[in-house]
Design an enzyme around this catalytic site. Structure first.
Site, short mmCIF file in Angstrom:
data_model
loop_
_atom_site.label_atom_id
_atom_site.label_comp_id
_atom_site.label_asym_id
_atom_site.label_seq_id
_atom_site.Cartn_x
_atom_site.Cartn_y
_atom_site.Cartn_z
N LYS A 1 0.95 -1.15 0.14
CA LYS A 1 0.19 0.01 -0.02
C LYS A 1 0.71 1.31 -0.06
O LYS A 1 2.00 1.09 0.44
CB LYS A 1 -0.96 -0.08 1.35
CG LYS A 1 -0.12 -0.12 2.48
CD LYS A 1 -1.28 -0.38 3.71
CE LYS A 1 -0.40 -0.46 5.00
NZ LYS A 1 -1.20 -0.73 6.14
N ARG B 1 -11.34 0.25 14.28
CA ARG B 1 -10.97 1.03 13.06
C ARG B 1 -11.67 0.58 11.92
O ARG B 1 -12.76 1.12 11.59
CB ARG B 1 -9.35 1.10 12.61
CG ARG B 1 -8.91 2.16 11.99
CD ARG B 1 -7.17 1.91 11.95
NE ARG B 1 -6.90 0.59 11.19
CZ ARG B 1 -5.68 0.38 10.85
NH1 ARG B 1 -4.67 1.37 10.91
NH2 ARG B 1 -5.41 -0.59 10.08
N TYR C 1 16.75 29.53 8.98
CA TYR C 1 15.50 30.26 9.18
C TYR C 1 15.41 30.28 10.74
O TYR C 1 15.63 29.25 11.21
CB TYR C 1 14.23 29.62 8.76
CG TYR C 1 13.70 29.66 7.15
CD1 TYR C 1 13.46 30.95 6.86
CD2 TYR C 1 13.76 28.67 6.49
CE1 TYR C 1 13.29 31.19 5.32
CE2 TYR C 1 13.16 28.70 5.11
CZ TYR C 1 12.90 30.14 4.55
OH TYR C 1 12.92 30.43 3.28
N MET D 1 12.40 24.24 3.01
CA MET D 1 11.83 23.38 2.01
C MET D 1 12.55 22.72 1.01
O MET D 1 12.46 21.53 0.73
CB MET D 1 10.65 24.51 1.02
CG MET D 1 9.91 23.64 0.10
SD MET D 1 8.99 24.63 -1.09
CE MET D 1 7.81 25.41 0.22
C1 LIG Z 1 -0.47 -1.73 7.05
C2 LIG Z 1 -0.97 -3.15 7.39
C3 LIG Z 1 -0.29 -4.37 7.32
C4 LIG Z 1 1.12 -4.02 7.12
O1 LIG Z 1 1.51 -3.76 8.40
P1 LIG Z 1 3.00 -3.64 8.86
O2 LIG Z 1 3.16 -3.04 10.04
O3 LIG Z 1 3.68 -2.62 7.85
O4 LIG Z 1 3.92 -4.82 8.68
C5 LIG Z 1 -1.17 -5.36 7.49
N1 LIG Z 1 -2.57 -5.41 7.39
C6 LIG Z 1 -3.32 -4.43 7.63
C7 LIG Z 1 -4.63 -4.38 7.61
C8 LIG Z 1 -2.36 -3.07 7.35
O5 LIG Z 1 -3.33 -2.01 7.38
#
Ligand SMILES: *Cc1c(COP(=O)(O)O)cnc(C)c1O
Length: 360
Positions: free
Chosen positions: A33, A129, A251, A299
């Site tokens: 992802k 969640r 800055y 930046m």
């Molecule tokens: C992001 C995610 C993972 C992977 O988690 P890591 O901690 O990066 O290994 C697995 N399952 C779900 C549902 C996630 O959102």
């Protein structure tokens, strides 16, 4: 002169194989992802495919469609955030059903299509969640017809505290997951993320879902990192200047040279994901030597104090590359300096780097 982000696909493949061996006889997916945690879902996906990975997880539908184009037909691609029926444009993505509404929509779509539709079912066991709550699982158990038409490929849950082995929530989630699964039609289970793979046999499942560990983030915080580093970020020195004691740098004049100092100005900044919270706290590596970041992160520019390079180190000149992330200042190290986690460092990496991929 441009910063260079080097991604070691061989290290990512090796990390996947290490996790595969840990999880056996269960299978191991690749979580790619957020564009492969910022490193490029296409190249990472192809490297994992070559290593033997056949199950992939993305967060968004668009990520799934792009990944399918990159890795071809065949491997499973599941979309964690789910999507509405008809959304995958025929490229064979699996939705994760995250609530009773998703279940109803996919069951209705299956009825309309006159065939079973494959999906994953997410059970919430302690994160509040996404995923079906216990009462929602109970409702499904009472009326299994609600699952009609759904080809339940995997039942999954997600750990809230896997990186804290001492947390009692881990065992509680394992127990809840087992209890909830027992009330539903039998289906293979998907449980551990990266850290979960290091929690012990109670967290084994048919399909683990590691993400961060593939990319070199330590899945066992506080213990030695068993994973290989996969990322190196280097940015070029634009100028070197000698400033007298008392000269403020950057800055807000937050740092003032305490002595005659040599300051190297480097072409990267918060617009490149080099977080502003690293101001005055990070360490670069120049020709193998650590150099402190001084003053604020701007930046597009950052400044390092290169006064103390040892005698014999090559003179610092424009074009020299300073390592901002890599061995010696890993994503976890940079995250600690910034007050965040390695995941955020990687997924913040910017678009202005030249990206180089080393072979798998
Ligand atoms: C992001 C995610 C993972 C992977 O988690 P890591 O901690 O990066 O290994 C697995 N399952 C779900 C549902 C996630 O959102």
């Amino acid at each position: 002169m441009q910063a260079v982000l080097t991604v070691d696909l061989g290290a990512i493949a090796a990390n996947w194989r290490l996790l595969r061996d840990r999880a056996a006889p269960g299978l191991v997916a690749g979580v790619v992802k957020a564009d492969g945690y910022g490193l490029g879902a296409g190249p990472v996906g192809r490297a994992l495919l070559e290593a033997g990975c056949r199950h992939f997880f993305v967060a968004h539908l668009a990520e799934g469609i792009a990944l399918r184009a990159a890795i071809g037909p065949g491997p499973m691609i599941a979309v964690l955030n789910g999507f509405a029926p008809g959304g995958d444009e025929g490229v064979g993505l699996l939705p994760v059903l995250n609530g009773p509404g998703d279940v109803a929509a996919w069951s209705a779509a299956a009825r309309a299509a006159g065939r079973r539709l494959p999906a994953l079912l997410h059970l919430d066991t302690g994160m509040a969640r996404l995923g079906l709550a216990e009462t929602e699982v109970a409702a499904l158990a009472e009326d299994p017809g609600r699952l009609a038409g759904i080809d339940l490929r995997w039942v999954m849950t997600h750990l809230a505290c896997a990186d804290e082995p001492a947390s009692p929530l881990n065992a509680a989630q394992a127990a809840r997951f087992a209890a909830l699964r027992a009330r539903l039609p039998a289906a293979p289970a998907s449980f551990a993320n990266s850290s979960g793979l290091f929690l012990g046999p109670a967290f084994a499942s048919d399909l683990a879902r590691p993400g961060c560990a593939l990319y070199g983030i330590n899945p066992t915080p506080g213990q030695p990192n068993p994973m290989r580093q996969a990322v190196r970020l280097e940015a070029p020195v634009l100028q070197v200047r000698e400033v007298p004691a008392g000269t403020p740098v950057g800055y807000g004049a937050t740092w003032t040279a305490p002595r005659t100092s040599r300051i190297a100005t480097v072409a990267a900044g918060y617009a490149d994901g080099y977080l502003r919270s690293l101001s005055g706290r990070a360490t670069g590596i120049l020709a193998g030597h650590p150099v402190p970041l001084v003053g604020r992160v701007s930046m597009d520019l950052i400044t390092f104090d290169v006064t103390d390079l040892p005698a014999g180190a090559p003179a610092v000149a424009p074009g020299a590359m300073v390592q901002l992330i890599g061995p010696g200042n890993t994503p976890d190290d940079v995250a600690a300096a910034a007050g965040t986690i390695g995941y955020e460092i990687l997924t913040s990496l910017g678009a202005r780097y030249r990206r180089e991929y080393r072979g798998a």
